[in-house]
Design a protein around this motif. Structure first.
Motif, PDB file in Angstrom:
ATOM      1  N   ASN A  54     -25.679  41.485 -15.516  1.00 60.20           N
ATOM      2  CA  ASN A  54     -24.260  41.243 -15.786  1.00 60.20           C
ATOM      3  C   ASN A  54     -23.506  42.545 -15.982  1.00 60.20           C
ATOM      4  N   MET A  55     -22.595  42.816 -15.051  1.00 56.03           N
ATOM      5  CA  MET A  55     -21.767  44.030 -15.152  1.00 56.03           C
ATOM      6  C   MET A  55     -20.397  43.714 -14.576  1.00 56.03           C
ATOM      7  N   PRO A  56     -19.363  44.414 -15.038  1.00 64.21           N
ATOM      8  CA  PRO A  56     -18.032  44.203 -14.454  1.00 64.21           C
ATOM      9  C   PRO A  56     -17.968  44.779 -13.036  1.00 64.21           C
ATOM     10  N   VAL A  57     -16.913  44.487 -12.355  1.00 69.08           N
ATOM     11  CA  VAL A  57     -16.618  44.965 -10.993  1.00 69.08           C
ATOM     12  C   VAL A  57     -17.592  44.395  -9.956  1.00 69.08           C
ATOM     13  N   MET A  58     -18.872  44.807 -10.040  1.00 68.29           N
ATOM     14  CA  MET A  58     -19.879  44.252  -9.137  1.00 68.29           C
ATOM     15  C   MET A  58     -21.171  44.078  -9.921  1.00 68.29           C
ATOM     16  N   ASN A  59     -21.670  42.818  -9.958  1.00 65.15           N
ATOM     17  CA  ASN A  59     -22.877  42.593 -10.768  1.00 65.15           C
ATOM     18  C   ASN A  59     -24.136  43.060 -10.022  1.00 65.15           C
ATOM     19  N   GLY A  60     -25.251  42.996 -10.732  1.00 66.47           N
ATOM     20  CA  GLY A  60     -26.497  43.539 -10.198  1.00 66.47           C
ATOM     21  C   GLY A  60     -26.958  42.835  -8.937  1.00 66.47           C
ATOM     22  N   LEU A  61     -26.821  41.524  -8.921  1.00 71.25           N
ATOM     23  CA  LEU A  61     -27.304  40.754  -7.775  1.00 71.25           C
ATOM     24  C   LEU A  61     -26.493  41.084  -6.518  1.00 71.25           C
ATOM     25  N   ASP A  62     -25.162  41.163  -6.681  1.00 66.18           N
ATOM     26  CA  ASP A  62     -24.315  41.494  -5.525  1.00 66.18           C
ATOM     27  C   ASP A  62     -24.611  42.909  -5.026  1.00 66.18           C
ATOM     28  N   PHE A  63     -24.838  43.814  -5.982  1.00 67.38           N
ATOM     29  CA  PHE A  63     -25.203  45.175  -5.591  1.00 67.38           C
ATOM     30  C   PHE A  63     -26.497  45.173  -4.782  1.00 67.38           C
ATOM     31  N   LEU A  64     -27.492  44.456  -5.293  1.00 71.28           N
ATOM     32  CA  LEU A  64     -28.815  44.447  -4.652  1.00 71.28           C
ATOM     33  C   LEU A  64     -28.715  43.924  -3.218  1.00 71.28           C
ATOM     34  N   ARG A  65     -27.978  42.816  -3.052  1.00 73.33           N
ATOM     35  CA  ARG A  65     -27.842  42.244  -1.705  1.00 73.33           C
ATOM     36  C   ARG A  65     -27.133  43.225  -0.772  1.00 73.33           C
ATOM     37  N   ALA A  66     -26.090  43.888  -1.312  1.00 72.54           N
ATOM     38  CA  ALA A  66     -25.352  44.852  -0.487  1.00 72.54           C
ATOM     39  C   ALA A  66     -26.240  46.051  -0.153  1.00 72.54           C
ATOM     40  N   LEU A  67     -27.006  46.509  -1.150  1.00 68.81           N
ATOM     41  CA  LEU A  67     -27.894  47.661  -0.945  1.00 68.81           C
ATOM     42  C   LEU A  67     -28.884  47.383   0.180  1.00 68.81           C
TER      43      LEU A  67
END
Lengths: 121, 282
Positions: A54-67
């Protein structure tokens, strides 16, 4: 020296994790949310990522998928690091490309054990 | 800690479990006995010692002696040794034994992580050579509460993150309402736990193909070590092996065991028909 990117919106957590990861002989970079982390990775892919959920702007899961869609984005070993540790969250993290999952709170021994588990040390 | 108190408790440890606790580690005594002292309402270890001396209560004395032994363990501690056991040693024993059964004893297994790690490996990565084999795993410890915890298969947040991958945690454990992680019924059915003091005869436990006694002997005084090793040797099936912890050796401790010719780093009963392997250090 290998690099570990620590992604967490809590400065305290980043600081604690950074100290432990440095002791494991990693160079440490920090990001306060997923978007910052993605920006960092586009410049330089780290060897490892410690990732909060859980993080503002972009959460961990969305980051991981984008990465994982980025060029070279399959290379970093991503370890989720979250208090959301029920089977559903863990399953979703692993399906989205996480290599390990660390349940918060953690200590130096847990991080060391998990780094060894994924072959980083 | 006063000398008198230390001496009493160090003596209790030595007699009860063979543990040799040096004066420089008296903090271990305080840390390990504090929970018992608190539970029994003793204001200090001196009061506890006074109670031990004034009332003959062998059960309480044994509990204190057991509490003084290290319980430190974690899942997949020394993974290489476990791998070797599963991929090389057990298949070789199975072939040699010709009964389709294997018996493994984990002597000094504390709270069960070593036994369950072995069970997990056999469940997840069973080598073809072991398919169909009936493998019994017995883990014993001198400490009653450690055995009870092992049997319950309940582990805390920190314990399940030391040595266990998230995949194995999710596969083999479920979290209960109190936040503890419970190991699966399947794994629990593959391991049995018993309370046993290694200083006593192990005759009642039966004979074993492999005995793991890892990181147990190193804390013991020399005569206790000899006694324990001879008692382990007595429980080996013909051709059986003993595995010790990293850096532990039996050289000079027993005439009954010698380094195995087949599996480096393991110990086997001395074969009277063969010339002995040189074990003396020049």
């Amino acid at each position: 020296m290998k690099t570990c990117l620590i992604v967490d919106d809590s400065r305290v957590v980043r600081k604690v994790a950074a100290r432990i990861v440095k002791d494991l002989r990693f160079e440490v970079a920090e990001a306060g949310d997923g978007a910052e982390a993605l920006e960092y990775c586009r410049k330089q892919m780290p060897d490892a990522v410690l990732l909060d959920w859980n993080m503002p702007v972009m959460n961990g899961l969305d980051f991981l998928r984008a990465l994982r869609r980025e060029e070279g984005g399959k290379k970093p070993i991503v370890m989720f690091c979250s208090i959301e540790n029920d089977a559903e969250h863990v399953g979703e993290a692993l399906r989205s490309g996480a290599d390990e999952f660390i349940m918060k709170p953690f200590d130096a021994e847990i991080l060391e054990s998990k780094f060894a588990e994924v072959g980083l040390i | 800690m006063q000398d008198a108190v230390f001496n009493e408790l160090a003596d209790l440890a030595l007699k009860g479990s063979g543990q040799a606790i040096p004066r420089s580690k008296s903090y271990l005594i305080e840390a390990r006995l504090a929970p018992i002292a608190r539970r029994e309402g003793f204001g200090s270890l001196e009061d506890l010692v006074h109670c031990l001396k004034s009332r003959a209560n062998p059960v309480f004395a044994a509990e204190c002696a057991a509490a003084l032994v290290s319980k430190d363990t974690w899942f997949f501690r020394d993974r290489d040794a476990l791998n070797r056991l599963v991929t090389d040693i057990l298949p070789a024993r199975l072939k040699a034994g010709n009964t389709g059964r294997l018996k493994v004893w984990i002597a000094g297994g504390s709270t069960g992580q070593e036994a369950y790690s072995l069970a997990m490996m056999l469940e997840d990565d069973l080598p073809p050579a072991l398919r169909g084999a009936k493998i019994e795993i017995l883990s014993t410890d001198l400490c009653k509460s450690a055995v009870e915890r092992a049997r319950a298969g309940l582990y805390g947040h920190y314990e399940v993150q030391k040595g266990l991958s998230i995949h194995r945690l999710m596969k083999h454990f479920t979290r209960n309402d109190s936040g503890q992680w419970e190991i699966s019924e399947i794994l629990r059915s593959k391991v049995s736990f018993r309370q046993h003091n290694l200083l006593e005869s192990a005759g009642g436990l039966g004979k074993f193909d492999v005995i793991l006694c890892r990181n147990v002997l190193s804390g013991m005084d020399r005569s206790a070590r000899s006694r324990v090793v001879d008692s382990l040797a007595a429980q080996l099936m013909p051709g059986g092996l003993i595995l010790l912890g990293q850096g532990e050796s039996l050289i000079g401790l027993t005439s009954q065991l010698e380094p195995s010719r087949e599996f480096r780093g393991t110990w086997a009963a001395v074969d009277p028909n063969r010339t002995p392997v040189a074990t003396s250090v020049a």
